[in-house]
Design an enzyme around this catalytic site. Structure first.
Site, PDB file in Angstrom:
ATOM      1  N   LEU A 144       0.823  -1.199   0.000  1.00  0.00           N
ATOM      2  CA  LEU A 144       0.000   0.000   0.000  1.00  0.00           C
ATOM      3  C   LEU A 144       0.860   1.253   0.000  1.00  0.00           C
ATOM      4  CD1 LEU A 144      -2.603   1.746   0.477  1.00  0.00           C
ATOM      5  CD2 LEU A 144      -2.239   1.328   2.930  1.00  0.00           C
ATOM      6  N   SER A 145       0.517   2.226  -0.831  1.00  0.00           N
ATOM      7  CA  SER A 145       1.106   3.559  -0.814  1.00  0.00           C
ATOM      8  C   SER A 145       2.620   3.469  -1.009  1.00  0.00           C
ATOM      9  CB  SER A 145       0.719   4.267   0.495  1.00  0.00           C
ATOM     10  OG  SER A 145       1.020   5.631   0.453  1.00  0.00           O
ATOM     11  N   ALA A 146       3.424   3.922  -0.035  1.00  0.00           N
ATOM     12  CA  ALA A 146       4.864   3.762  -0.163  1.00  0.00           C
ATOM     13  C   ALA A 146       5.231   2.281  -0.269  1.00  0.00           C
ATOM     14  CB  ALA A 146       5.586   4.394   1.027  1.00  0.00           C
ATOM     15  N   ALA A 149       4.518   1.409  -3.827  1.00  0.00           N
ATOM     16  CA  ALA A 149       5.615   1.894  -4.670  1.00  0.00           C
ATOM     17  C   ALA A 149       6.841   1.002  -4.520  1.00  0.00           C
ATOM     18  CB  ALA A 149       5.949   3.339  -4.308  1.00  0.00           C
ATOM     19  N   ILE A 168      -1.211  -1.157  -4.574  1.00  0.00           N
ATOM     20  CA  ILE A 168      -2.375  -0.463  -4.042  1.00  0.00           C
ATOM     21  C   ILE A 168      -1.982   0.984  -3.736  1.00  0.00           C
ATOM     22  CG2 ILE A 168      -4.144  -0.436  -2.248  1.00  0.00           C
ATOM     23  CD1 ILE A 168      -3.551  -3.420  -1.787  1.00  0.00           C
TER      24      ILE A 168
END
Length: 363
Positions: A144-146, A149, A168
């Site tokens: 998720l998020s970072a 990434a 995500i």
């Protein structure tokens, strides 16, 4: 336009809310030593009872302000692993690496093959794979998020390791090298064009295929990592998968699912557009897997179950796909338009909005 300071304040506020949340059962244990660990990360793991040989492995990366155990509690991955017999590995960021416990998905020293945090995660995977007789053809990664990434970092730099990945609210690989650039990209500013995105992916390793299947999950009301990044991730991987438009559009648990198939007919790329959802992991609190909380958003669809099903880890489940026959179609060129139909640098937001309007997700 949100400033960097506004975003940092919001992250700190959410971290404070998360840290004051009630205690929960920690279902994870420490992995222990896993090589030289150049990225100075920690690692947790969940092993189901009676694990069979040649089990699959899922690597799960938490988001900013979260912990591995907190993300597991919210997403339900370890409970799903108990029911279906796979191993779950949770890399854990430390405050000494990043004050908000974000994985450093934008720092060059942490996102190159055999360097920094990326290499630490690679070492964790090798340790688990060797120790627990993991099926090396069934290793997957999500975040998720970072963490999303950083999952994309791992997929780009070590594509030979993974059969699939689920990103995500994440970002494309290699698009930022500093904190200010990272915040700009999160807001959709300065994203490379199609050629630049695909060049970044191809430069991350010497791999020439086959490539992991990719799914991207994105809330249409996400103002932390804006939807432009989801389109950019799809475009980054579209080149190596050699998929062609038009994709197939479906309705799934009241949200939109767009599928690009490869030449072999398999789902190579999938984009889940989650109508009205903000920044977080989509869960279905009635599924038995996951709990609502900060960044864990009950929008009636269990990303954990759908991701696991797409990887062949679980069988069909009751809420698997609620298709409206009228929405399952081969869309025309006007139904879905890639925001990256031509090479471009900044200024893609109008095209993003046009694509969302065409998909019925904006007015």
């Amino acid at each position: 336009m949100q400033s960097i300071s506004d975003t940092i304040k919001r992250l700190r506020k959410l971290r404070s809310a998360h840290s004051s949340a009630p205690m929960f059962e920690d279902r994870l244990t420490d992995l222990g030593p896993f090589g030289s660990n150049p990225g100075a990360l920690k690692a947790k793991i969940h092993i189901p009872n009676g694990l069979m040989p040649r089990a699959p492995l899922v690597v799960v990366l938490h988001g900013c302000t979260q912990t591995a155990s907190g993300y597991d509690h919210g997403s339900g991955w370890s409970r799903l692993a108990d029911d279906y017999g796979f191993v779950v590995l949770f890399p854990q960021q430390t405050p000494s690496n990043n004050a908000n416990t974000c994985f450093n998905w934008f720092l060059p020293g942490d996102i190159r093959r055999n360097q920094g945090e990326a290499f630490s995660i690679r070492q964790m995977i090798e340790t688990v794979t060797s120790t627990y007789d993991i099926d090396r053809s069934r290793i997957f990664i999500t975040g998720l998020s970072a963490g999303g990434a950083m999952a994309n970092v791992m997929l780009a730099t070590h594509p030979e390791l993974f059969a699939g990945g689920a990103i995500i609210a994440g970002l494309p690989y290699g698009i930022a090298t500093t904190v200010p650039e990272a915040f700009d990209r999160m807001r959709g500013q300065g994203l490379p064009g199609a050629g630049g995105l695909q060049t970044l992916l191809l430069s991350a390793s010497k791999h020439d295929g086959p490539w992991p299947a990719i799914s991207v999950w994105q809330g249409t009301k996400d103002h932390t990592v804006v939807p432009a990044n989801a389109f950019a991730v799809i475009e980054q991987w579209r080149g190596v998968h050699e998929v062609e438009f038009p994709p197939v559009t479906q309705r799934i648990d009241h949200h939109q699912r767009i599928v690009w198939r490869g030449a072999d007919g398999r789902e190579a790329l999938v984009l889940y557009q989650l109508g009205g959802m903000g920044h977080g992991t989509p869960i279905d609190a009635t599924s038995g897997y996951g709990k609502a909380g900060p960044y864990m958003l009950d929008v009636g669809i269990s990303s954990t179950q759908h991701i696991a099903r797409s990887w062949g880890l679980i069988a069909s489940f009751e809420k698997r796909v609620n298709l409206d026959p009228g929405t399952l179609r081969e869309p025309s060129a006007n139904t879905f338009q890639s925001p990256y139909s031509s090479e471009q640098g900044t200024g893609i937001q109008p095209t993003i909005e046009k694509a969302l309007r065409a998909a019925g997700l904006m007015k």
